[in-house]
Design an enzyme around this catalytic site. Sequence first.
Site, PDB file in Angstrom:
ATOM      1  N   TYR A  58       0.991   5.769  -8.067  1.00 28.37           N
ATOM      2  CA  TYR A  58       1.534   5.363  -6.764  1.00 28.37           C
ATOM      3  C   TYR A  58       2.742   6.233  -6.378  1.00 28.37           C
ATOM      4  O   TYR A  58       3.306   6.085  -5.305  1.00 28.37           O
ATOM      5  CB  TYR A  58       1.958   3.886  -6.767  1.00 28.37           C
ATOM      6  N   ASN A 131     -10.923  -3.069 -12.043  1.00 25.27           N
ATOM      7  CA  ASN A 131     -12.169  -2.586 -11.428  1.00 25.27           C
ATOM      8  C   ASN A 131     -13.327  -2.554 -12.416  1.00 25.27           C
ATOM      9  O   ASN A 131     -14.187  -1.678 -12.348  1.00 25.27           O
ATOM     10  CB  ASN A 131     -11.963  -1.195 -10.810  1.00 25.27           C
ATOM     11  N   LEU A 183      -4.476  -9.370   1.099  1.00 26.75           N
ATOM     12  CA  LEU A 183      -4.301  -9.571   2.546  1.00 26.75           C
ATOM     13  C   LEU A 183      -5.274  -8.698   3.331  1.00 26.75           C
ATOM     14  O   LEU A 183      -5.178  -8.590   4.557  1.00 26.75           O
ATOM     15  CB  LEU A 183      -2.854  -9.243   2.952  1.00 26.75           C
ATOM     16  N   GLY A 184      -6.166  -8.050   2.607  1.00 31.42           N
ATOM     17  CA  GLY A 184      -7.151  -7.222   3.304  1.00 31.42           C
ATOM     18  C   GLY A 184      -6.716  -5.782   3.486  1.00 31.42           C
ATOM     19  O   GLY A 184      -7.205  -5.096   4.384  1.00 31.42           O
ATOM     20  N   LYS A 234       1.099  -6.471  -1.195  1.00 33.70           N
ATOM     21  CA  LYS A 234       2.102  -5.411  -1.038  1.00 33.70           C
ATOM     22  C   LYS A 234       2.821  -5.613   0.277  1.00 33.70           C
ATOM     23  O   LYS A 234       2.205  -5.803   1.333  1.00 33.70           O
ATOM     24  CB  LYS A 234       1.434  -4.031  -1.053  1.00 33.70           C
ATOM     25  N   PHE A 236       6.559  -3.821   2.059  1.00 36.11           N
ATOM     26  CA  PHE A 236       7.862  -3.164   1.967  1.00 36.11           C
ATOM     27  C   PHE A 236       8.713  -3.599   3.152  1.00 36.11           C
ATOM     28  O   PHE A 236       9.671  -2.928   3.534  1.00 36.11           O
ATOM     29  CB  PHE A 236       7.698  -1.637   1.933  1.00 36.11           C
TER      30      PHE A 236
END
Length: 301
Positions: A58, A131, A183-184, A234, A236
């Site tokens: 990331y 995954n 949240l998609g 996530k 920010f």
Amino acid sequence: MSLTAERHRIPLSDGNSIPLLGLGTYADPQKTPKGSCLESVKIAIDTGYRHIDGAFVYYNEHEVGQAIREKIAEGRIKREDIFYCGKPGDAIYPTDENGKMIYHETDLCATWEAMEACKDAGLAKSIGVSNFNRRQLEMILNKPGLKHKPVSNQVECHPYFTQPKLLEFCRQHDIVIVGYSPLGTSRDETWVNVSSPPLLKDPVLNAIGKKYNKTSAQVALRFNIQRGVVVIPKSFNPQRIRENFQIFDFSLTEKEMKEIEALNKNVRYVELLMEEKRSARQRTVASVTQPLSPENLTCSI
Ligand SMILES: NC(=O)c1ccc[n+]([C@@H]2O[C@H](COP(=O)([O-])OP(=O)(O)OC[C@H]3O[C@@H](n4cnc5c(N)ncnc54)[C@H](OP(=O)(O)O)[C@@H]3O)[C@@H](O)[C@H]2O)c1
């Protein structure tokens, strides 16, 4: 189980526990100002988050570390309060001499043994996968000489992709599902299937939210934690970091849980089509979120 802002850990099969709510930290490194992750993790810790999800790939894992160190120095938390999930590895996804990603070279069982060694050496408290489908989980679970079972499987999970079969399999084997993109996603076209409608605009989630004076995001998160699925939204944005934490002061009825379950479309937002998308556009370092090897193993340290 009654969940509160202070007490929302669930047990892991190795005797440790994991907070049901964590902060996700992936943001496009090319579009995100440096320091955003640092500030966000600090705000999250002040808000009450005790679980942070990150990864070397990331490009901001050092900011997560700095935020945690600063909060410890301030006396706000102790290191042992924080569940940090990282995805080990010090290289971005491997590519061949033509720059094409190498998909099938990894021996997952051998890699798992290396993860077990990390746990035995005290470098990781808990070890898990990401995954993994049922076949891959079975491969590890049936591996001769298995020392430590994966405690968790981090996969996409939200009301449009509820993962009923994988969830059931994982429950039977004491593996906690950690739902990413709860949240998609950020709907970044470089790695997200944006033809699937935006989750947070869903009328059912919004109608239920209205009843509780909550947002569709809060309802989507509550849905998962209420069925024992960990969520790592996530954000920010200070306001949304706090909003996403306000999910312990209401609960959904059985009927509402069923209504939300019925929203499942069995369609992923996060497709493993990075390679195709990458070749269709100029290659950039921002396309690091393909869930290949570095993201396939997780550990809490
Ligand atoms: N293991 C893997 O392969 C894998 C894959 C993908 C993701 N992950 C992990 O899972 C985390 C979460 O997944 P994700 O980042 O894909 O997506 P997500 O958490 O579903 O959604 C993030 C997006 O939603 C926005 N957002 C946050 N809170 C909101 C709210 N209350 N209302 C409206 N919008 C809101 C964020 O914007 P703002 O920041 O502006 O609020 C951001 O654009 C990642 O950050 C990463 O840690 C892991």
